[in-house]
Write a protein that holds these residues in place. Structure first.
Motif, PDB file in Angstrom:
ATOM      1  N   ALA A 369       0.827  -1.207   0.000  1.00  0.00           N
ATOM      2  CA  ALA A 369       0.000   0.000   0.000  1.00  0.00           C
ATOM      3  C   ALA A 369       0.865   1.263   0.000  1.00  0.00           C
ATOM      4  O   ALA A 369       0.596   2.245  -0.724  1.00  0.00           O
ATOM      5  CB  ALA A 369      -0.924  -0.011   1.211  1.00  0.00           C
ATOM      6  N   LYS A 370       1.923   1.258   0.803  1.00  0.00           N
ATOM      7  CA  LYS A 370       2.829   2.407   0.863  1.00  0.00           C
ATOM      8  C   LYS A 370       3.542   2.620  -0.469  1.00  0.00           C
ATOM      9  O   LYS A 370       3.649   3.751  -0.985  1.00  0.00           O
ATOM     10  CB  LYS A 370       3.850   2.181   1.978  1.00  0.00           C
ATOM     11  N   ARG A 371       4.036   1.538  -1.075  1.00  0.00           N
ATOM     12  CA  ARG A 371       4.717   1.634  -2.358  1.00  0.00           C
ATOM     13  C   ARG A 371       3.754   2.158  -3.444  1.00  0.00           C
ATOM     14  O   ARG A 371       4.118   2.992  -4.275  1.00  0.00           O
ATOM     15  CB  ARG A 371       5.259   0.272  -2.752  1.00  0.00           C
ATOM     16  N   LEU A 372       2.505   1.660  -3.419  1.00  0.00           N
ATOM     17  CA  LEU A 372       1.518   2.119  -4.385  1.00  0.00           C
ATOM     18  C   LEU A 372       1.197   3.603  -4.193  1.00  0.00           C
ATOM     19  O   LEU A 372       1.037   4.376  -5.166  1.00  0.00           O
ATOM     20  CB  LEU A 372       0.246   1.279  -4.254  1.00  0.00           C
ATOM     21  N   ASP A 373       1.122   4.073  -2.953  1.00  0.00           N
ATOM     22  CA  ASP A 373       0.830   5.471  -2.670  1.00  0.00           C
ATOM     23  C   ASP A 373       1.948   6.363  -3.199  1.00  0.00           C
ATOM     24  O   ASP A 373       1.703   7.398  -3.866  1.00  0.00           O
ATOM     25  CB  ASP A 373       0.650   5.660  -1.176  1.00  0.00           C
ATOM     26  N   HIS A 374       3.201   5.973  -2.936  1.00  0.00           N
ATOM     27  CA  HIS A 374       4.337   6.751  -3.435  1.00  0.00           C
ATOM     28  C   HIS A 374       4.366   6.780  -4.958  1.00  0.00           C
ATOM     29  O   HIS A 374       4.639   7.839  -5.570  1.00  0.00           O
ATOM     30  CB  HIS A 374       5.642   6.161  -2.888  1.00  0.00           C
ATOM     31  N   VAL A 376       1.818   6.412  -7.092  1.00  0.00           N
ATOM     32  CA  VAL A 376       0.729   7.234  -7.616  1.00  0.00           C
ATOM     33  C   VAL A 376       1.029   8.722  -7.444  1.00  0.00           C
ATOM     34  O   VAL A 376       0.800   9.557  -8.346  1.00  0.00           O
ATOM     35  CB  VAL A 376      -0.604   6.849  -6.930  1.00  0.00           C
ATOM     36  N   ARG A 377       1.591   9.042  -6.280  1.00  0.00           N
ATOM     37  CA  ARG A 377       1.903  10.446  -6.008  1.00  0.00           C
ATOM     38  C   ARG A 377       2.977  10.941  -6.981  1.00  0.00           C
ATOM     39  O   ARG A 377       2.895  12.047  -7.548  1.00  0.00           O
ATOM     40  CB  ARG A 377       2.374  10.571  -4.553  1.00  0.00           C
ATOM     41  N   ALA A 378       4.015  10.150  -7.250  1.00  0.00           N
ATOM     42  CA  ALA A 378       5.081  10.557  -8.177  1.00  0.00           C
ATOM     43  C   ALA A 378       4.554  10.660  -9.606  1.00  0.00           C
ATOM     44  O   ALA A 378       4.910  11.588 -10.365  1.00  0.00           O
ATOM     45  CB  ALA A 378       6.227   9.550  -8.107  1.00  0.00           C
ATOM     46  N   VAL A 379       3.691   9.732 -10.004  1.00  0.00           N
ATOM     47  CA  VAL A 379       3.126   9.768 -11.351  1.00  0.00           C
ATOM     48  C   VAL A 379       2.298  11.018 -11.556  1.00  0.00           C
ATOM     49  O   VAL A 379       2.376  11.691 -12.606  1.00  0.00           O
ATOM     50  CB  VAL A 379       2.301   8.495 -11.607  1.00  0.00           C
ATOM     51  N   ARG A 380       1.504  11.381 -10.552  1.00  0.00           N
ATOM     52  CA  ARG A 380       0.659  12.576 -10.687  1.00  0.00           C
ATOM     53  C   ARG A 380       1.505  13.851 -10.739  1.00  0.00           C
ATOM     54  O   ARG A 380       1.175  14.807 -11.463  1.00  0.00           O
ATOM     55  CB  ARG A 380      -0.323  12.633  -9.526  1.00  0.00           C
ATOM     56  N   ILE A 381       2.565  13.855  -9.990  1.00  0.00           N
ATOM     57  CA  ILE A 381       3.437  15.044 -10.027  1.00  0.00           C
ATOM     58  C   ILE A 381       4.091  15.189 -11.405  1.00  0.00           C
ATOM     59  O   ILE A 381       4.190  16.293 -11.964  1.00  0.00           O
ATOM     60  CB  ILE A 381       4.486  14.955  -8.899  1.00  0.00           C
TER      61      ILE A 381
END
Length: 617
Positions: A369-374, A376-381
């Motif tokens: 879950a943590k890896r997926l959150d990071h 997604v956040r990097a992709v959106r940035i």
């Protein structure tokens, strides 16, 4: 069919009856019943019969005629044969009068001959039966007569359907094959002679004469005694008569002393037996108590062993379940290896393994879950500037495309307007608009007719569809009902199978309990039987008389006379005084003039004799 069974049974019985056999000489007592056993004296015949028995499968004994008939009777084959064959069997196997043997058998043979025309399988047994009847006739004649005339034999064998030459040939064959039958044809005297040839020899005929001569010599030697021997014998007789009374008195005294000694020995033996009985009863009581304690201990040990075994099986099952849950292969492990494992330790290991797997799964889930959150956040940035640039480019393209489409649409509309204007001018030039209303009326009429036809067709199709839908709904309801009934039937069958399985399980459990109960009752019955036997044995030993009863008083005690009671010792010299009241007699009153002293006779111990013994007067 019954006819085929009767035919086969008749063939088996006739085959056994056609075996020629005679009772042996050693079984003279059994010849009257016709149950003697055949014995082959000839060694060659014995060897031949042994080989034949081996070929036929009789490895343990020779298949004799008597054995075959006994087996036929035991298997119930005899009851399936016709009555006339049963009568023929009784005639051949039981002792019959030789004078009426053939006369009785003739109608039975005639009936058998009639049956041969219908049943050809019985044909081979007629001639052997005639030979067996002739052999039986000769044997009975040899038992009753020493010699018979040949004419008499011809009359007896006339009903067999055989010529006398055949009878003579059969007699010669019988004397060769049957050692117990001795027959001689004497054509000079016109008779048949029965009996052993040794009895007709000269030595046996002169035996009585020799015996008479020897007896005559003995009589002569006894009558020729001398006078001196007679006088000496007379003197001996007189001396015996003179000393008879004295010897009689001495014998009476000795017998009285022997009687005293015997009574004393019996009294001591009876006392010893009583003491041994008391000792044996005490030992038996102690042994009985020890046996009961042993039985109780064994029963308690059996119950404890049973409980331990059940507990051990439950623990092994629990260990096996834990091992399977932990991923171990229990098929390769023996019950001993499973029993050596610690259940508590396995339980702890299993729980630790479960906790560890749960913690590991939670940790992995959090990391994912943590890896997926990071991610997604990097992709959106990273995609935000690209999205803005792409949006602006798309907006610009859409605006240019819209402006181009508006210009083209205006051009097409202007071209269409110009073309319509030209068409109107051409139609006006030809006065087409003057006929427009009439044309529209005709077109509308045609459209109304077509619309009406379409409406009727639509209504018919609607009715058909409604009927079809109704039928489909009916079929669906029927299928649903069938599915419901099938489901209910399957449910009922499952419930019935479960009920039967439960009933079978309950019956097995009840049978197991019943077997355990019967086993327990058997053990208790066995214990009770052993206890009863011990009680009966101890009672039998305890019921033995403990006081001494003299032999001279035992008959009176059993009779129950007025003076017969009591166990007090009475010496032989005083026993005759109470005879009037007791009605008893001495032990030697019925001996007459035989004054034997029993096993003490001839032993003069020199003991004091009892004088005045009235029993010997």
């Amino acid at each position: 069919s019954e006819e085929l069974k009767a035919e086969q049974a008749s063939a088996v019985l006739l085959a056994a009856l056609c075996i020629p056999s005679l009772p042996s000489k050693g079984d003279a007592a059994s010849t009257a019943n016709g149950s003697g056993t055949s014995r082959f004296d000839d060694s060659v015949m014995q060897e031949k019969m042994a080989r034949m028995a081996t070929l036929l499968g009789f490895h343990t004994r020779n298949p004799t005629r008597e054995n075959l008939l006994e087996e036929i009777t035991a298997r119930g084959i005899f009851e399936q044969v016709p009555p006339y064959l049963q009568q023929l069997y009784y005639l051949l196997e039981r002792d019959s009068d030789p004078l009426v043997l053939v006369k009785t058998a003739k109608p039975l043979l005639d009936q058998l001959s009639k049956q041969i025309g219908q049943e050809s399988s019985l044909a081979p047994y007629v001639e052997p039966l005639q030979s067996v009847l002739l052999l039986k006739l000769l044997w009975n004649l040899s038992s009753a007569y020493h010699s018979v005339k040949i004419s008499f034999l011809k009359d007896l064998t006339s009903g067999l359907g055989m010529t006398f030459e055949q009878v003579e040939k059969s007699i010669v064959l019988f004397t060769q094959t049957h050692k117990g039958l001795v027959v001689r044809l004497d054509h000079r005297s016109g008779c048949l002679r029965f009996g052993d040839a040794q009895l007709e020899s000269y030595t046996m005929r002169s035996q009585l004469t020799a015996l008479a001569q020897q007896l005559d010599k003995v009589c002569q030697s006894l009558s020729s005694d001398s006078k001196a021997k007679q006088e000496a014998r007379s003197k001996v007789y007189e001396s015996v008569r003179a000393s008879r009374d004295a010897d009689h008195a001495k014998m009476l005294e000795r017998m009285a002393w022997i009687e005293q000694r015997k009574e004393e020995i019996e009294r001591l033996a009876q006392e010893k037996v009583r003491q041994e009985a008391e000792k044996a009863a005490a030992e038996e009581a102690a042994r009985k108590a020890e046996e009961e304690r042993r039985i109780q201990r064994e029963q308690k040990l059996r119950e404890q062993e049973k409980q331990r075994k059940i507990q051990k099986e439950m623990e092994n099952l629990k260990k096996q379940q834990l091992l399977q849950a932990m991923g171990h292969n229990t098929d390769s492990m023996t019950p001993e290896q499973i029993a050596e494992l610690d259940a508590a330790k396995l339980q702890r290991e299993h729980q630790e393994k479960i906790n560890k797997e749960r913690d590991e799964a939670e940790r992995k889930t959090k990391e994912v879950a943590k890896r997926l959150d990071h991610l997604v956040r990097a992709v959106r940035i990273e995609e935000l500037p690209l999205i803005k640039a792409k949006y602006e480019e798309k907006t610009k393209k859409d605006r240019e495309q819209y402006e181009q489409e508006v210009i083209e649409k205006s051009k097409r509309a202007k071209q269409q307007w110009e073309a319509d204007k030209e068409d109107k001018e051409r139609l006006s030039k030809h006065n087409v608009f003057d006929y427009m209303q009439e044309f529209e009326g005709k077109v509308m009429v045609g459209r109304e007719v077509r619309h009406k036809m379409l409406c009727e067709k639509a209504e018919e199709e609607a009715e058909i569809e409604a009927e079809k839908a109704k039928m489909d709904r009916a079929r669906k309801r029927k299928k649903d009902e069938e599915k419901r009934l099938l489901a209910e039937e399957e449910k009922r069958q499952r419930e019935e199978e479960e009920r039967k399985a439960e009933e079978e399980k309950r019956k097995k459990e009840e049978a197991r309990r019943e077997r355990e109960r019967q086993e327990e009752e058997r053990r208790q019955a066995e214990s009770a039987r052993m206890a009863r036997e011990r009680d009966e044995k101890s009672k039998a030993q305890a019921s033995r008389p403990g006081s001494y009863i003299p032999p001279s008083r035992r008959g009176a005690d059993s009779a129950g006379g007025p003076g017969a009671g009591g166990s007090r010792y009475v010496p032989p010299s005083r026993r005759g005084q109470g005879g009037a009241s007791s009605g008893g007699t001495g032990r030697f009153d019925d001996r007459g003039s035989s004054f034997g002293g029993g096993r003490y006779e001839g032993r003069d111990r020199g003991g004091p004799p009892a004088a005045g013994n009235s029993r010997w007067r």
